[in-house]
Design a protein around this motif. Sequence first.
Motif, short mmCIF file in Angstrom:
data_model
loop_
_atom_site.label_atom_id
_atom_site.label_comp_id
_atom_site.label_asym_id
_atom_site.label_seq_id
_atom_site.Cartn_x
_atom_site.Cartn_y
_atom_site.Cartn_z
N THR A 144 -9.95 7.15 5.44
CA THR A 144 -11.28 7.75 5.25
C THR A 144 -12.20 7.53 6.43
N ALA A 145 -12.00 6.44 7.18
CA ALA A 145 -12.97 6.06 8.21
C ALA A 145 -12.58 6.48 9.61
N LEU A 146 -11.30 6.75 9.85
CA LEU A 146 -10.84 7.02 11.20
C LEU A 146 -10.33 8.45 11.32
N SER A 147 -10.23 8.93 12.55
CA SER A 147 -9.67 10.26 12.77
C SER A 147 -8.17 10.24 12.49
N ALA A 148 -7.69 11.30 11.90
CA ALA A 148 -6.32 11.31 11.36
C ALA A 148 -5.32 11.84 12.37
N GLY A 149 -4.98 11.07 13.37
CA GLY A 149 -3.87 11.39 14.25
C GLY A 149 -2.58 10.94 13.61
N ILE A 150 -1.45 11.37 14.15
CA ILE A 150 -0.16 11.02 13.55
C ILE A 150 0.09 9.53 13.60
N TRP A 151 -0.43 8.85 14.65
CA TRP A 151 -0.23 7.39 14.72
C TRP A 151 -0.97 6.70 13.59
N LEU A 152 -2.16 7.23 13.25
CA LEU A 152 -2.93 6.64 12.15
C LEU A 152 -2.24 6.88 10.81
N LEU A 153 -1.67 8.06 10.64
CA LEU A 153 -0.99 8.35 9.38
C LEU A 153 0.22 7.45 9.20
N ASN A 154 0.95 7.19 10.27
CA ASN A 154 2.08 6.27 10.18
C ASN A 154 1.61 4.86 9.84
N ALA A 155 0.51 4.43 10.46
CA ALA A 155 -0.04 3.11 10.16
C ALA A 155 -0.51 3.03 8.71
N PHE A 156 -1.18 4.09 8.26
CA PHE A 156 -1.64 4.14 6.87
C PHE A 156 -0.47 4.02 5.89
N ILE A 157 0.59 4.77 6.15
CA ILE A 157 1.75 4.76 5.27
C ILE A 157 2.38 3.37 5.22
N LEU A 158 2.51 2.73 6.37
CA LEU A 158 3.13 1.40 6.41
C LEU A 158 2.28 0.37 5.67
N ILE A 159 0.97 0.41 5.88
CA ILE A 159 0.09 -0.59 5.26
C ILE A 159 -0.06 -0.32 3.76
N ALA A 160 -0.41 0.93 3.40
CA ALA A 160 -0.61 1.25 1.99
C ALA A 160 0.68 1.11 1.19
N GLY A 161 1.81 1.50 1.77
CA GLY A 161 3.09 1.36 1.06
C GLY A 161 3.44 -0.08 0.81
N PHE A 162 3.19 -0.94 1.80
CA PHE A 162 3.47 -2.37 1.64
C PHE A 162 2.59 -2.97 0.55
N GLY A 163 1.29 -2.63 0.56
CA GLY A 163 0.40 -3.14 -0.48
C GLY A 163 0.72 -2.59 -1.85
N PHE A 164 1.07 -1.29 -1.91
CA PHE A 164 1.45 -0.68 -3.18
C PHE A 164 2.67 -1.37 -3.78
N GLY A 165 3.69 -1.61 -2.95
CA GLY A 165 4.89 -2.29 -3.45
C GLY A 165 4.57 -3.65 -4.02
N GLY A 166 3.71 -4.40 -3.32
CA GLY A 166 3.32 -5.72 -3.81
C GLY A 166 2.54 -5.65 -5.10
N ALA A 167 1.57 -4.71 -5.17
CA ALA A 167 0.75 -4.60 -6.38
C ALA A 167 1.60 -4.19 -7.58
#
Length: 407
Positions: free
Chosen positions: A295-318
């Motif tokens: 929501t806060a940063l511009s959505a380049g492909i590098w950001l989308l990959n970072a988002f997927i890695l971070i959100a996926g890791f947190g989702f799996g834990g939750a």
Amino acid sequence: MLAGLTLMYATTNGVGAYALTVMRPLQIKSFGLDPQSAAFLPTLLFLTIAIASPFVGRLLDRWNPRTVIAIGAFGATGLIFLQAYITSYTVLCVFYILYGICMSLAGIISFMYLVNKWFHQYKGLATGIVILGSSLGGIIFPRIAVMAGSDWQKACMYLGIASAILLLPPILLIKAEPAVIGTVADGVHFPDRPNTPSVKPDLSLRDALRSYTFYLVLIVTGILWFCIKGYLQNHGFVMKDLGQTPATAAKLLEYFSITAIAGKLFFGYLSDRITKEYILVLAISIMAVGFFMLTALSAGIWLLNAFILIAGFGFGGAFTLIQVWVASIYSGKRYGSVLGIVTMIDELAGSTGMIVLGTLRKVSGSFKSGLDLMLGLCLVAILCALLVRHFKAGGSNFLLAYSKSKK
């Protein structure tokens, strides 16, 4: 048995939550469905699971869990084959209802019931192993479905064969409890180890319903499923708003599933060693950081990959910690009934998340308002989890304490 449960969860969830989604566009064309009718099908599936969950929980408290799981497994396999012969939208709706019931019988409630029976010292890690089956199913079964190309009837046959192979033989590995094979649950015979849980009072469903803690737990789990299922079912639309192709969106979702597997194992392992509420807060925070990045940063492909890695890791834990957390508080003779209520709330919240986030996107023309809502809800979930920890540490369970004092 743990390996068998993982394969079974990968199968029922992989078909219900992922493979059917792949086949739905072909069915829309085949049956001439409008978008509203098509969107109603997954909602019908999840609502059925929600309604069936309390009844399945009560069955587990009364029947042999192997029988419950076997009914669901054979039913799911047969339904997948029979789906190829469906010729009307009405019968397709009936299929989704019946498959939802089978997913409840041979799904997370039954599998967590067995994990709770068999594991104490390493319950968190065992839960992570079983739950990673959902991510494996999301990787494997859509690939099986697309092998049939545009022929969705042939896809049903492929999925039915795979389900029969992966879903039915593991039933032979299931035992209702350790005593059946003359042993005890993991950790029980090492009472002097620091990680072995102490004996807790056996809370009934009525006791749970009269405690503040239970409702705080429901708020936390409901919020997490609102965010998790709401985002996943709208992932394609979010990526479309960000200018990504369907192929890129599918690839990112696959990365999400892979990192979720790592999160499930890592946080399951930690939950056996560190206070569960604190680990749950950490997992929610990591997932929220991912949404904040989007929501806060511009959505380049590098950001989308970072988002997927971070959100996926947190989702799996939750996802893992929800199950471990509930089992750690309410394990006992009526654990199945309590878990059934929790799962019902989770499924209702997840279905609500799908609708609300989709509606917000339609009204505002952007995914941002939905992500802002999820960030706010994550903060509420963190606060409620910390309150549960406070009540547990101080023995603050006022309604239950009052009822016992009156007795």
